[in-house]
Scaffold this active site. Sequence first.
Site, PDB file in Angstrom:
ATOM      1  N   ARG A 151      10.565  -2.700   4.388  1.00  0.00           N
ATOM      2  CA  ARG A 151      11.027  -2.858   5.775  1.00  0.00           C
ATOM      3  C   ARG A 151      12.135  -3.893   5.887  1.00  0.00           C
ATOM      4  N   THR A 156       0.753   1.017  -7.831  1.00  0.00           N
ATOM      5  CA  THR A 156      -0.572   1.616  -7.587  1.00  0.00           C
ATOM      6  C   THR A 156      -0.463   3.140  -7.439  1.00  0.00           C
ATOM      7  N   ARG A 201      -8.208   4.367   3.328  1.00  0.00           N
ATOM      8  CA  ARG A 201      -7.676   4.409   4.700  1.00  0.00           C
ATOM      9  C   ARG A 201      -7.796   5.781   5.365  1.00  0.00           C
ATOM     10  N   ASP A 239       9.548  -6.027   0.418  1.00  0.00           N
ATOM     11  CA  ASP A 239       8.981  -5.192   1.481  1.00  0.00           C
ATOM     12  C   ASP A 239      10.057  -4.181   1.863  1.00  0.00           C
ATOM     13  N   TYR A 258       1.709  17.749   5.867  1.00  0.00           N
ATOM     14  CA  TYR A 258       1.783  17.758   7.335  1.00  0.00           C
ATOM     15  C   TYR A 258       3.128  17.234   7.857  1.00  0.00           C
ATOM     16  N   GLY A 267       5.349   1.377  -6.767  1.00  0.00           N
ATOM     17  CA  GLY A 267       5.050   1.877  -8.114  1.00  0.00           C
ATOM     18  C   GLY A 267       3.935   1.149  -8.843  1.00  0.00           C
ATOM     19  N   PHE A 290      -3.188   5.278   7.969  1.00  0.00           N
ATOM     20  CA  PHE A 290      -4.638   5.220   8.176  1.00  0.00           C
ATOM     21  C   PHE A 290      -4.985   6.223   9.264  1.00  0.00           C
ATOM     22  N   GLY A 297      -0.803  17.560  -1.438  1.00  0.00           N
ATOM     23  CA  GLY A 297      -2.044  17.681  -0.667  1.00  0.00           C
ATOM     24  C   GLY A 297      -2.905  16.469  -0.968  1.00  0.00           C
ATOM     25  N   LEU A 339      -0.210   7.006  -6.967  1.00  0.00           N
ATOM     26  CA  LEU A 339       0.673   8.049  -7.503  1.00  0.00           C
ATOM     27  C   LEU A 339       1.972   7.453  -8.046  1.00  0.00           C
TER      28      LEU A 339
HETATM   29  C1  HXC Z   1      -6.002   0.725  13.564  1.00  0.00           C
HETATM   30  C2  HXC Z   1      -4.730  -0.775  12.349  1.00  0.00           C
HETATM   31  C3  HXC Z   1      -5.368  -0.389  11.155  1.00  0.00           C
HETATM   32  C4  HXC Z   1      -6.394   0.629  11.235  1.00  0.00           C
HETATM   33  C5  HXC Z   1      -3.929  -1.913  10.675  1.00  0.00           C
HETATM   34  N1  HXC Z   1      -3.849  -1.735  11.997  1.00  0.00           N
HETATM   35  N2  HXC Z   1      -4.847  -1.108  10.130  1.00  0.00           N
HETATM   36  N3  HXC Z   1      -5.019  -0.231  13.545  1.00  0.00           N
HETATM   37  N4  HXC Z   1      -6.650   1.164  12.456  1.00  0.00           N
HETATM   38  N5  HXC Z   1      -7.031   1.056  10.161  1.00  0.00           N
HETATM   39  C6  HXC Z   1      -2.954  -2.417  12.923  1.00  0.00           C
HETATM   40  C7  HXC Z   1      -3.145  -3.933  12.923  1.00  0.00           C
HETATM   41  O1  HXC Z   1      -4.203  -4.345  13.768  1.00  0.00           O
HETATM   42  C8  HXC Z   1      -1.772  -4.385  13.423  1.00  0.00           C
HETATM   43  O2  HXC Z   1      -1.646  -4.199  14.796  1.00  0.00           O
HETATM   44  C9  HXC Z   1      -0.816  -3.367  12.805  1.00  0.00           C
HETATM   45  O3  HXC Z   1      -1.616  -2.217  12.490  1.00  0.00           O
HETATM   46  C10 HXC Z   1      -0.169  -3.869  11.541  1.00  0.00           C
HETATM   47  O4  HXC Z   1      -1.215  -4.276  10.669  1.00  0.00           O
HETATM   48  P1  HXC Z   1      -0.964  -5.312   9.495  1.00  0.00           P
HETATM   49  O5  HXC Z   1      -2.190  -5.368   8.662  1.00  0.00           O
HETATM   50  O6  HXC Z   1      -0.392  -6.580  10.021  1.00  0.00           O
HETATM   51  O7  HXC Z   1       0.251  -4.557   8.764  1.00  0.00           O
HETATM   52  P2  HXC Z   1       0.733  -4.595   7.321  1.00  0.00           P
HETATM   53  O8  HXC Z   1       0.260  -5.807   6.586  1.00  0.00           O
HETATM   54  O9  HXC Z   1       2.154  -4.325   7.388  1.00  0.00           O
HETATM   55  O10 HXC Z   1      -0.066  -3.337   6.641  1.00  0.00           O
HETATM   56  C11 HXC Z   1       0.354  -2.044   6.780  1.00  0.00           C
HETATM   57  C12 HXC Z   1      -0.798  -1.068   6.855  1.00  0.00           C
HETATM   58  C13 HXC Z   1      -1.784  -1.224   5.671  1.00  0.00           C
HETATM   59  C14 HXC Z   1      -0.208   0.329   6.876  1.00  0.00           C
HETATM   60  C15 HXC Z   1      -1.576  -1.309   8.150  1.00  0.00           C
HETATM   61  O11 HXC Z   1      -2.804  -0.227   5.750  1.00  0.00           O
HETATM   62  C16 HXC Z   1      -1.094  -1.124   4.346  1.00  0.00           C
HETATM   63  O12 HXC Z   1      -0.609  -2.113   3.813  1.00  0.00           O
HETATM   64  N6  HXC Z   1      -1.010   0.099   3.736  1.00  0.00           N
HETATM   65  C17 HXC Z   1      -0.289   0.335   2.473  1.00  0.00           C
HETATM   66  C18 HXC Z   1      -0.957   1.343   1.596  1.00  0.00           C
HETATM   67  C19 HXC Z   1      -1.356   2.633   2.256  1.00  0.00           C
HETATM   68  O13 HXC Z   1      -1.471   2.748   3.465  1.00  0.00           O
HETATM   69  N7  HXC Z   1      -1.589   3.634   1.407  1.00  0.00           N
HETATM   70  C20 HXC Z   1      -2.019   4.965   1.860  1.00  0.00           C
HETATM   71  C21 HXC Z   1      -0.919   5.948   1.756  1.00  0.00           C
HETATM   72  S1  HXC Z   1      -1.601   7.542   1.792  1.00  0.00           S
HETATM   73  P3  HXC Z   1      -1.816  -5.447  15.864  1.00  0.00           P
HETATM   74  O14 HXC Z   1      -1.445  -4.869  17.168  1.00  0.00           O
HETATM   75  O15 HXC Z   1      -3.247  -5.842  15.750  1.00  0.00           O
HETATM   76  O16 HXC Z   1      -0.871  -6.522  15.379  1.00  0.00           O
HETATM   77  C22 HXC Z   1      -0.549   8.600   2.606  1.00  0.00           C
HETATM   78  C23 HXC Z   1      -0.764  10.087   2.441  1.00  0.00           C
HETATM   79  C24 HXC Z   1      -1.893  10.645   3.175  1.00  0.00           C
HETATM   80  O17 HXC Z   1       0.369   8.212   3.214  1.00  0.00           O
HETATM   81  C25 HXC Z   1      -2.242  12.078   2.864  1.00  0.00           C
HETATM   82  C26 HXC Z   1      -3.552  12.177   2.134  1.00  0.00           C
HETATM   83  C27 HXC Z   1      -4.102  13.539   2.028  1.00  0.00           C
HETATM   84  P1  NAP Z   2      -1.039   3.807  -2.488  1.00  0.00           P
HETATM   85  O1  NAP Z   2      -1.564   3.574  -3.860  1.00  0.00           O
HETATM   86  O2  NAP Z   2      -1.610   3.031  -1.375  1.00  0.00           O
HETATM   87  O3  NAP Z   2       0.527   3.638  -2.556  1.00  0.00           O
HETATM   88  C1  NAP Z   2       1.306   3.094  -1.536  1.00  0.00           C
HETATM   89  C2  NAP Z   2       2.175   2.028  -2.160  1.00  0.00           C
HETATM   90  O4  NAP Z   2       3.144   1.621  -1.189  1.00  0.00           O
HETATM   91  C3  NAP Z   2       1.410   0.786  -2.585  1.00  0.00           C
HETATM   92  O5  NAP Z   2       1.728   0.483  -3.916  1.00  0.00           O
HETATM   93  C4  NAP Z   2       1.923  -0.305  -1.667  1.00  0.00           C
HETATM   94  O6  NAP Z   2       2.015  -1.554  -2.358  1.00  0.00           O
HETATM   95  C5  NAP Z   2       3.304   0.239  -1.305  1.00  0.00           C
HETATM   96  N1  NAP Z   2       3.745  -0.287  -0.014  1.00  0.00           N
HETATM   97  C6  NAP Z   2       3.112  -0.167   1.177  1.00  0.00           C
HETATM   98  N2  NAP Z   2       3.793  -0.804   2.129  1.00  0.00           N
HETATM   99  C7  NAP Z   2       4.892  -1.315   1.523  1.00  0.00           C
HETATM  100  C8  NAP Z   2       5.983  -2.080   1.992  1.00  0.00           C
HETATM  101  N3  NAP Z   2       6.082  -2.432   3.278  1.00  0.00           N
HETATM  102  N4  NAP Z   2       6.942  -2.432   1.108  1.00  0.00           N
HETATM  103  C9  NAP Z   2       6.841  -2.081  -0.187  1.00  0.00           C
HETATM  104  N5  NAP Z   2       5.837  -1.360  -0.696  1.00  0.00           N
HETATM  105  C10 NAP Z   2       4.873  -0.981   0.163  1.00  0.00           C
HETATM  106  O7  NAP Z   2      -1.221   5.354  -2.066  1.00  0.00           O
HETATM  107  P2  NAP Z   2      -0.850   6.713  -2.810  1.00  0.00           P
HETATM  108  O8  NAP Z   2      -1.914   7.662  -2.454  1.00  0.00           O
HETATM  109  O9  NAP Z   2      -0.505   6.488  -4.223  1.00  0.00           O
HETATM  110  O10 NAP Z   2       0.464   7.158  -2.017  1.00  0.00           O
HETATM  111  C11 NAP Z   2       1.722   7.254  -2.657  1.00  0.00           C
HETATM  112  C12 NAP Z   2       2.615   8.191  -1.889  1.00  0.00           C
HETATM  113  O11 NAP Z   2       2.066   9.506  -1.901  1.00  0.00           O
HETATM  114  C13 NAP Z   2       2.797   7.828  -0.423  1.00  0.00           C
HETATM  115  O12 NAP Z   2       4.116   8.121  -0.028  1.00  0.00           O
HETATM  116  C14 NAP Z   2       1.853   8.756   0.277  1.00  0.00           C
HETATM  117  O13 NAP Z   2       2.232   9.002   1.617  1.00  0.00           O
HETATM  118  C15 NAP Z   2       2.007   9.993  -0.585  1.00  0.00           C
HETATM  119  N6  NAP Z   2       0.906  10.947  -0.475  1.00  0.00           N
HETATM  120  C16 NAP Z   2      -0.281  10.668  -1.054  1.00  0.00           C
HETATM  121  C17 NAP Z   2      -1.299  11.590  -0.971  1.00  0.00           C
HETATM  122  C18 NAP Z   2      -2.620  11.376  -1.633  1.00  0.00           C
HETATM  123  O14 NAP Z   2      -3.493  12.253  -1.515  1.00  0.00           O
HETATM  124  N7  NAP Z   2      -2.829  10.284  -2.339  1.00  0.00           N
HETATM  125  C19 NAP Z   2      -1.093  12.774  -0.255  1.00  0.00           C
HETATM  126  C20 NAP Z   2       0.124  13.008   0.341  1.00  0.00           C
HETATM  127  C21 NAP Z   2       1.132  12.084   0.207  1.00  0.00           C
HETATM  128  P3  NAP Z   2       1.783  -2.978  -1.623  1.00  0.00           P
HETATM  129  O15 NAP Z   2       0.660  -2.791  -0.669  1.00  0.00           O
HETATM  130  O16 NAP Z   2       1.510  -3.910  -2.735  1.00  0.00           O
HETATM  131  O17 NAP Z   2       3.082  -3.293  -0.961  1.00  0.00           O
END
Ligand code: HXC
Ligand code: NAP
Length: 283
Positions: free
Chosen positions: A68, A19, A200, A66, A148, A17, A98, A190, A21
Amino acid sequence: MFSPDLLKDRNILITGGATGLGRSMAFKFGTLGASIGIMSRNERRLSGTVDELRKAGIKATYHVADVRNPDEIHNAADAIENEIGEINALVNNAAGNFISPLEYLSPNAVDSILDIVLHGTFYCTLELGKRWIARKKGATVLNIVTTYATTGSAYVAPSAAAKAGVLALTKSLAAEWAKYGIRHVAIAPGAFPTDGAWSRLAPTKDLSDRMLERIPFKRFGTHEELTDLATFLMSDGASFINGEAVVIDGGESIANAAQFGFLSGLSEDQWKAIREMTRNPKA
Ligand code: HXC
Ligand code: NAP
């Protein structure tokens, strides 16, 4: 559109919450009277958002956890309930994602997405669900999935599989926990630009433009549009909606799934020629 105290009885935990949405939902729900607890990994972002929520007159608190880690979720739920009272609504919004061809990924990368999205949603729901069932009080769970989740998608396979699991959880518990007064709903957004998603999933202007091109309205969704839907689903106005996932994507998924959607690129002249051909078939 909503009465100012619509959510005054809600104490809402929003994962992720601080960052994007999740943050926008925190402000919207709080403005309509809800008390807000947010939880994620980055304390700086959590405390910054809570400061801003409080400045806006919203009762809010945070706890680092976290999703997880079930012990961290348990401690966060305790700490947040101490501050804002018994939580009676949960938004499973935290996610990791990503774009990548699957064959480039390590098992750890796959686990990272599955664990955050699928296991994290299970653990948070389980922690809060046990509390609600023991207290014999109803509650609402709002899961944020994706369009999706139902179709799958290339280049985000771990996210697609995890979100499909969350959708199945939504529907399963809608049936299983209704007897406890616990309602489950989901939103399938969407494209709604946020820093977390775009860094990402659309890290270049070209990729972002291509995403835009797929949307019939030729614009992205606004956070206001998403939070309006979330507010309705969270409110008593939606009390008979249970197990449903509402798509909010400006028609993107339908437009691109439909067989003749590709015709939208034809010019007036091309349509004129086609009209003649189809009115006067040679055969
Ligand atoms: C390939 C990757 C990678 C990338 C990380 N890894 N990023 N591999 N491409 N871009 C690999 C790392 O090398 C590592 O593997 C493993 O993934 C775990 O990476 P860590 O950085 O140690 O993990 P962690 O700190 O837990 O981070 C999680 C994360 C990171 C998912 C990788 O991106 C994150 O914190 N994301 C949170 C926010 C987020 O993703 N928001 C977007 C949501 S949007 P190895 O083997 O090297 O150890 C969404 C909706 C989409 O969901 C729809 C939009 C239209
Ligand atoms: P975002 O700002 O990156 O939000 C993701 C949030 O999840 C971050 O605040 C992050 O905070 C938190 N998070 C990630 N890993 C976590 C962990 N292990 N434990 C606790 N918190 C964790 O992206 P967003 O676009 O607002 O996405 C929000 C939701 O909307 C997600 O479920 C996403 O799949 C969904 N969604 C988004 C879109 C879009 O177009 N934006 C489209 C479809 C669906 P920390 O990194 O600080 O932990």
